[in-house]
Design a protein around this motif. Structure first.
Motif, PDB file in Angstrom:
ATOM      1  N   UNK A 357       0.834  -1.209   0.000  1.00 40.73           N
ATOM      2  CA  UNK A 357       0.000   0.000   0.000  1.00 40.73           C
ATOM      3  C   UNK A 357       0.870   1.261   0.000  1.00 40.73           C
ATOM      4  N   UNK A 358       2.022   1.206   0.634  1.00 46.09           N
ATOM      5  CA  UNK A 358       2.939   2.343   0.579  1.00 46.09           C
ATOM      6  C   UNK A 358       3.495   2.510  -0.826  1.00 46.09           C
ATOM      7  N   UNK A 359       3.822   1.402  -1.471  1.00 44.60           N
ATOM      8  CA  UNK A 359       4.374   1.459  -2.830  1.00 44.60           C
ATOM      9  C   UNK A 359       3.397   2.063  -3.831  1.00 44.60           C
ATOM     10  N   UNK A 360       2.090   1.966  -3.572  1.00 41.87           N
ATOM     11  CA  UNK A 360       1.108   2.531  -4.503  1.00 41.87           C
ATOM     12  C   UNK A 360       1.192   4.044  -4.599  1.00 41.87           C
ATOM     13  N   UNK A 361       1.856   4.686  -3.634  1.00 42.09           N
ATOM     14  CA  UNK A 361       1.931   6.141  -3.644  1.00 42.09           C
ATOM     15  C   UNK A 361       3.067   6.680  -4.512  1.00 42.09           C
ATOM     16  N   UNK A 362       3.862   5.779  -5.098  1.00 41.42           N
ATOM     17  CA  UNK A 362       4.940   6.238  -5.965  1.00 41.42           C
ATOM     18  C   UNK A 362       4.369   6.827  -7.252  1.00 41.42           C
ATOM     19  N   UNK A 363       4.964   7.916  -7.686  1.00 42.66           N
ATOM     20  CA  UNK A 363       4.529   8.607  -8.905  1.00 42.66           C
ATOM     21  C   UNK A 363       4.433   7.675 -10.114  1.00 42.66           C
ATOM     22  N   UNK A 364       5.356   6.724 -10.231  1.00 45.86           N
ATOM     23  CA  UNK A 364       5.395   5.876 -11.420  1.00 45.86           C
ATOM     24  C   UNK A 364       4.169   4.982 -11.531  1.00 45.86           C
ATOM     25  N   UNK A 365       3.508   4.670 -10.419  1.00 45.88           N
ATOM     26  CA  UNK A 365       2.341   3.797 -10.488  1.00 45.88           C
ATOM     27  C   UNK A 365       1.045   4.550 -10.183  1.00 45.88           C
ATOM     28  N   UNK A 366       1.020   5.817 -10.546  1.00 47.53           N
ATOM     29  CA  UNK A 366      -0.217   6.595 -10.441  1.00 47.53           C
ATOM     30  C   UNK A 366      -1.249   6.066 -11.441  1.00 47.53           C
ATOM     31  N   UNK A 367      -2.499   6.067 -11.034  1.00 45.34           N
ATOM     32  CA  UNK A 367      -3.560   5.571 -11.914  1.00 45.34           C
ATOM     33  C   UNK A 367      -3.760   6.448 -13.143  1.00 45.34           C
ATOM     34  N   UNK A 368      -3.132   7.612 -13.181  1.00 45.54           N
ATOM     35  CA  UNK A 368      -3.208   8.449 -14.378  1.00 45.54           C
ATOM     36  C   UNK A 368      -2.638   7.726 -15.596  1.00 45.54           C
ATOM     37  N   UNK A 369      -1.786   6.720 -15.359  1.00 41.94           N
ATOM     38  CA  UNK A 369      -1.222   5.951 -16.473  1.00 41.94           C
ATOM     39  C   UNK A 369      -2.319   5.228 -17.252  1.00 41.94           C
ATOM     40  N   UNK A 370      -3.379   4.837 -16.581  1.00 40.69           N
ATOM     41  CA  UNK A 370      -4.500   4.202 -17.289  1.00 40.69           C
ATOM     42  C   UNK A 370      -5.136   5.181 -18.278  1.00 40.69           C
ATOM     43  N   UNK A 371      -5.238   6.449 -17.867  1.00 44.26           N
ATOM     44  CA  UNK A 371      -5.829   7.458 -18.756  1.00 44.26           C
ATOM     45  C   UNK A 371      -5.016   7.588 -20.035  1.00 44.26           C
ATOM     46  N   UNK A 372      -3.690   7.650 -19.877  1.00 42.62           N
ATOM     47  CA  UNK A 372      -2.835   7.803 -21.050  1.00 42.62           C
ATOM     48  C   UNK A 372      -2.942   6.595 -21.964  1.00 42.62           C
ATOM     49  N   UNK A 373      -2.995   5.410 -21.375  1.00 40.12           N
ATOM     50  CA  UNK A 373      -3.167   4.196 -22.191  1.00 40.12           C
ATOM     51  C   UNK A 373      -4.515   4.238 -22.910  1.00 40.12           C
ATOM     52  N   UNK A 374      -5.542   4.694 -22.217  1.00 44.59           N
ATOM     53  CA  UNK A 374      -6.857   4.819 -22.850  1.00 44.59           C
ATOM     54  C   UNK A 374      -6.833   5.810 -23.997  1.00 44.59           C
ATOM     55  N   UNK A 375      -6.132   6.931 -23.828  1.00 45.40           N
ATOM     56  CA  UNK A 375      -6.001   7.901 -24.910  1.00 45.40           C
ATOM     57  C   UNK A 375      -5.332   7.271 -26.126  1.00 45.40           C
ATOM     58  N   UNK A 376      -4.330   6.436 -25.858  1.00 47.43           N
ATOM     59  CA  UNK A 376      -3.649   5.738 -26.955  1.00 47.43           C
ATOM     60  C   UNK A 376      -4.604   4.821 -27.701  1.00 47.43           C
ATOM     61  N   UNK A 377      -5.421   4.088 -26.964  1.00 50.74           N
ATOM     62  CA  UNK A 377      -6.381   3.178 -27.594  1.00 50.74           C
ATOM     63  C   UNK A 377      -7.409   3.938 -28.432  1.00 50.74           C
ATOM     64  N   UNK A 378      -7.684   5.172 -28.048  1.00 45.97           N
ATOM     65  CA  UNK A 378      -8.646   6.004 -28.776  1.00 45.97           C
ATOM     66  C   UNK A 378      -8.022   6.719 -29.968  1.00 45.97           C
ATOM     67  N   UNK A 379      -6.737   6.477 -30.189  1.00 44.45           N
ATOM     68  CA  UNK A 379      -6.069   7.063 -31.341  1.00 44.45           C
ATOM     69  C   UNK A 379      -5.552   8.462 -31.119  1.00 44.45           C
TER      70      UNK A 379
END
Length: 387
Positions: A357-379
């Motif tokens: 749970x502490x590791x989830x607070x690292x910037x590299x594993x922010x859930x914002x990464x899902x948004x960027x991947x979704x943007x990629x899937x949308x072209x």
């Protein structure tokens, strides 16, 4: 190259297995000290685990991505804090080793032993130019392993006369020039010693600066063409899956003797437990397989002379987030099924749930990464994999 990589992987994994008893024995001490015990630091250093990412020209292994993944995963299985310190320490000495100019590297690597590094990428300090270099002031958080480091690299934004936007730069200096704040009293990953550091008017020569975002390496091979987040994202997947696999194995080990309910009945006889155990195992294996698949794809790109594009960069960070999310689910379920005994210290499951749970607070594993991947899937093409 493939044969060499496989042999190196076997050797490094054998090393992790060999030092496992000593690392495990010191894990509880690290939790109390709030930094990795010196005995563990020396074992990791003496056995080359901080060198897995360092250029061969400087005495490193310059290992391929899959080898690094498996080594970090294996060490995280043994002890989360040690696994975290390996992944951070390896990156933080590899960055200056690969990207700094020759004169700086000659000073940093002049001894017979490879020095130890720590870093803080986020540009939370201030910098101003001075003759021959820069003067830094400010405070940076989460400098994992800083208490056992020799050199520290910190990020700051430098005014760029050619642009309306400042550029991100890293500044490398002896750790002795920084103040280490004794503020790492945390929920989990306590043994990583991820303290804040501060600088007050410290001069850093121009030759001790490098560009972590978009800069080219001065030495080393394909590994240093990965770019960000590819250069570090896989580490977080490896860490999370290693910790979660250890927790799931611990649950399987204790389950035969675990009784629940009134009158007591064996946990292993419950269909709900059997079903959840089966699903958790498959989810963890699936996340691992996806992480390995995408990182092999990234490795193939750099070996061929390229750099992963924004879409693959976004996928690599997203899979690190996904692996972490799956790992959190696995550890949480294992903790709950273990019952009341899991709440007491020291206990592998209570530490695993705190660490992940502490590791989830690292910037590299922010859930914002899902948004960027979704943007990629949308072209969408204006992707920011570090957003």
């Amino acid at each position: 190259m493939a044969a060499r990589g496989a042999e190196l992987r076997r050797e490094l994994l054998a090393t992790v297995a060999r030092i496992r008893p000593e690392i495990e024995a010191a894990a509880v001490e690290g939790d109390s000290l709030m930094t990795l015990p010196s005995s563990s630091v020396e074992l990791l250093a003496e056995n080359g685990l901080f060198r897995i990412k360092l250029p061969e020209a400087l005495g490193g292994f310059e290992a391929d991505l899959i080898t690094q993944y498996e080594v970090i995963e294996a060490m995280s299985y043994v002890d989360a804090a040690a696994g975290w310190c390996v992944m951070i320490g390896a990156t933080c000495i590899a960055y200056p080793g690969a990207f700094l100019p020759d004169d700086a590297v000659e000073q940093i690597f002049r001894g017979s032993q490879v020095p130890r590094g720590a870093a803080a990428l986020m540009p939370t300090g201030s910098v101003r130019q001075a003759e021959g270099g820069y003067i830094l002031s400010g405070r940076w958080s989460f400098a994992s392993g800083v208490r056992h480091s020799d050199w520290l690299s910190v990020g700051a934004l430098v005014r760029d006369p050619q642009s309306d936007h400042p550029r991100h730069a890293m500044f490398t200096l002896p750790t002795s020039q920084a103040r280490i704040h004794d503020n790492w009293d945390t929920l989990g990953l306590r043994g990583t010693g991820s303290c804040d550091v501060s600088l007050e008017g410290v001069f850093v020569p121009s030759s001790f600066t490098f560009a972590a975002l978009g800069g080219g390496p001065v030495r080393g091979g394909p590994l240093y063409r990965l770019g960000l987040p590819a250069f570090v994202a896989y580490e977080h997947a490896a860490f999370a899956i290693g910790v979660a696999r250890r927790a799931l194995d611990a649950l399987v080990e204790l389950a035969p003797d675990k009784m629940r309910g009134i009158p007591p009945s064996p946990l292993v006889a419950r269909g709900s437990f059997q079903r959840d155990l089966g699903e958790l195992d498959l989810r963890l294996r699936a996340a691992r397989a996806l992480a390995l698949e995408l990182n092999q794809a990234a490795w193939d790109v750099v070996v061929a002379g390229g750099t992963p594009d924004a879409r693959l960069q976004a996928e690599l960070r997203a899979v690190a987030v996904f692996a972490t999310d799956v790992a959190v689910d696995v550890v949480t379920a294992a903790y709950r099924y273990a019952g009341g005994s899991a709440v007491y210290k020291p206990n592998l499951l209570e530490r695993a749930i705190r660490d992940l749970h502490t590791a989830t607070q690292h910037f590299m594993v922010s859930s914002s990464a899902y948004e960027t991947h979704g943007q990629s899937l949308l072209g969408m093409t204006a992707l920011n994999p570090l957003g």
